[in-house]
Scaffold this active site. Structure first.
Site, PDB file in Angstrom:
ATOM      1  N   THR A   1      13.361  48.251  32.604  1.00 11.06           N
ATOM      2  CA  THR A   1      13.466  49.899  32.386  1.00 11.06           C
ATOM      3  C   THR A   1      14.760  50.353  31.615  1.00 11.06           C
ATOM      4  O   THR A   1      14.964  51.090  30.900  1.00 11.06           O
ATOM      5  CB  THR A   1      13.104  50.748  33.678  1.00 11.06           C
ATOM      6  OG1 THR A   1      12.194  50.099  34.311  1.00 11.06           O
ATOM      7  CG2 THR A   1      12.958  52.078  33.265  1.00 11.06           C
TER       8      THR A   1
ATOM      9  N   ASP B   1       5.408  53.932  31.353  1.00 14.57           N
ATOM     10  CA  ASP B   1       5.395  53.082  32.602  1.00 14.57           C
ATOM     11  C   ASP B   1       3.918  53.211  33.020  1.00 14.57           C
ATOM     12  O   ASP B   1       2.952  52.077  32.923  1.00 14.57           O
ATOM     13  CB  ASP B   1       6.177  53.540  33.777  1.00 14.57           C
ATOM     14  CG  ASP B   1       7.278  52.417  33.903  1.00 14.57           C
ATOM     15  OD1 ASP B   1       7.060  51.137  33.738  1.00 14.57           O
ATOM     16  OD2 ASP B   1       8.294  52.812  34.661  1.00 14.57           O
TER      17      ASP B   1
END
Ligand code: AMP
Ligand code: MG
Length: 400
Positions: A170, A78
């Site tokens: 995610t 991320d």
């Protein structure tokens, strides 16, 4: 279910298409903005960040228990993707003021416990740079912190703001399903461009497969990984994501498919039931006469799938208390609108991206669709709301 559903005919759909031409015209705006250089920079940045994410996913394949917690490969990817986008955009556009609304900030990385994570991010970013940008000077941990924090803009009504979700979806990323690197730009509160990097999305149509049911093997030899790029007023283009030359622009013009009858239409929704009420979307689908089951896909890859005509509808009904973040939609909305699609809140209102990091209240959800399907859904929602069959609010439920 007690409510009778009146099924629209193909003729009704075609009429709806005609009626919606003006509506589409409003959304695919003619614009004098020229963001050609910025769009090229965005495509390059997304390709680079997608490369990093894809590398990390190969590592994840060997560690099925990874969750999103500090130090996990997901966290590292991320941040790493945000660092690379921030680095690449500033390098491609020297001299431009750089504002970015990014999902991540560096607060956790500046703590004592964050030290090892910061070192891992730095290593990962430098590894990607050494693979893809041979002449780049490698980054220090301080550079990394600064590049993460370049995403601290609050957006708003004025000026240019990049809007980034470094890894959207995610859960999809962790479980080898769909995810996307999503980068857009707001110009005075309106979207000017949008780019989606979808590393696990097949280049072929997914209309007949559930991408989350083992149907879209990320390593299928027919071609996996799609890039979508849209510039306001100039259409949406798609192409392979992983190409040798990261400056290559996607070259295939795509358009939504608004000529399907309800029996042929697939609608999309989140895989995660807590992100979107599946019962409500099923009720709406029945109301407008759809027959096929939903296509559940994580992330803004749904907007890309819609823009190239594999599916006709994306419905999203989050809990009432949830406030949507702009980075979860800016890039995808531009990709869809420039391909002839329509996006609104559940009451048919245009989305307002000019109010900071969050979208204003969406009247129960977000509808992205072809013009005719959009019109049918907004009407169906109004009807459902009126007859109180669906209870909106916290965790809306469908009363039978
Ligand atoms: P999707 O993959 O379409 O389900 O959407 C993924 C995005 O949903 C993530 O980027 C999150 O920002 C967002 N999200 C997280 N929690 C919620 C929630 N409770 N309701 C709706 N969206 C959420
Ligand atoms: Mg997201």
């Amino acid at each position: 279910m007690t409510r009778a559903s009146s099924k629209p005919t193909t003729t009704a759909i075609k009429t709806a298409v005609a009626n919606n031409e003006a509506e589409v015209g409003n959304q695919v705006s003619e614009s004098s903005l020229d963001l050609t250089v910025e769009l090229a920079a965005a495509v390059k940045a997304v390709r680079l960040a997608s490369h990093l994410c894809d590398n990390v996913q190969w590592q994840l394949r060997n560690d099925e228990k990874v969750e999103k917690e500090d130090g996990s490969p997901v966290t590292v990817a991320d941040y790493g993707a945000q660092v690379l986008v921030s680095w690449s955009l500033q390098r491609s556009l020297p001299g431009q003021t750089f504002n970015m609304v990014g999902e991540e900030d560096s607060a956790d990385l500046r703590t004592e416990e964050g030290g090892p994570v910061l070192r891992r991010i730095t290593d990962l970013v430098n590894h990607t740079l050494s693979e893809c940008e041979k002449d780049a000077t490698l980054l220090t941990p301080e550079d990394v912190l600064e590049l993460v924090d370049a995403g601290r803009s609050d957006g708003g009504k004025t000026g240019r703001h990049w809007v980034l979700d470094p890894i959207d979806g995610t859960r999809g990323f962790i479980t080898m399903r769909q995810y996307a690197v999503c980068l857009g730009m707001l110009v005075d509160g309106e979207i000017g461009l949008g780019v989606l990097g979808c590393p696990n999305l097949p280049q072929w149509s997914v209309s007949d497969v559930d991408c989350n049911d083992g149907g879209c093997d990320p390593y299928d030899e027919r071609g996996i990984g799609c890039c979508f790029a849209a510039h306001v007023g100039r259409g949406t283009y798609a192409g392979p994501l992983f190409v040798a030359d990261k400056d290559e622009m996607p070259g295939i013009k795509v358009h939504v498919n608004d000529l399907l009858s309800p029996e042929e239409v697939r609608f999309m929704e989140s895989v995660e039931a807590k992100h979107s009420n599946h019962v409500l979307s099923a009720a709406v689908a029945t109301e407008i006469g759809l027959e096929l089951p939903s296509l559940r896909i994580d992330s803004q890859a749904k907007y890309g799938v819609l823009s190239r005509g594999d599916s006709s509808i994306f419905m999203r009904y989050p809990p009432d208390s949830y406030r949507e973040k702009i980075w979860d939609h800016v890039a995808g909305v531009m990709v869809l609108q420039e391909a002839g699609g329509v996006v609104s809140d559940a009451a048919g209102n245009k989305l307002d991206f000019s109010q900071g990091r969050h979208l204003p209240y969406l009247n129960g959800g977000l509808i992205a669709a072809t013009p005719s399907m959009h019109r049918l859904i907004i009407a169906a929602l109004a009807k459902i709301k009126e007859d109180k069959t669906i209870v909106y609010g916290e965790g809306p439920t469908y009363r039978t």
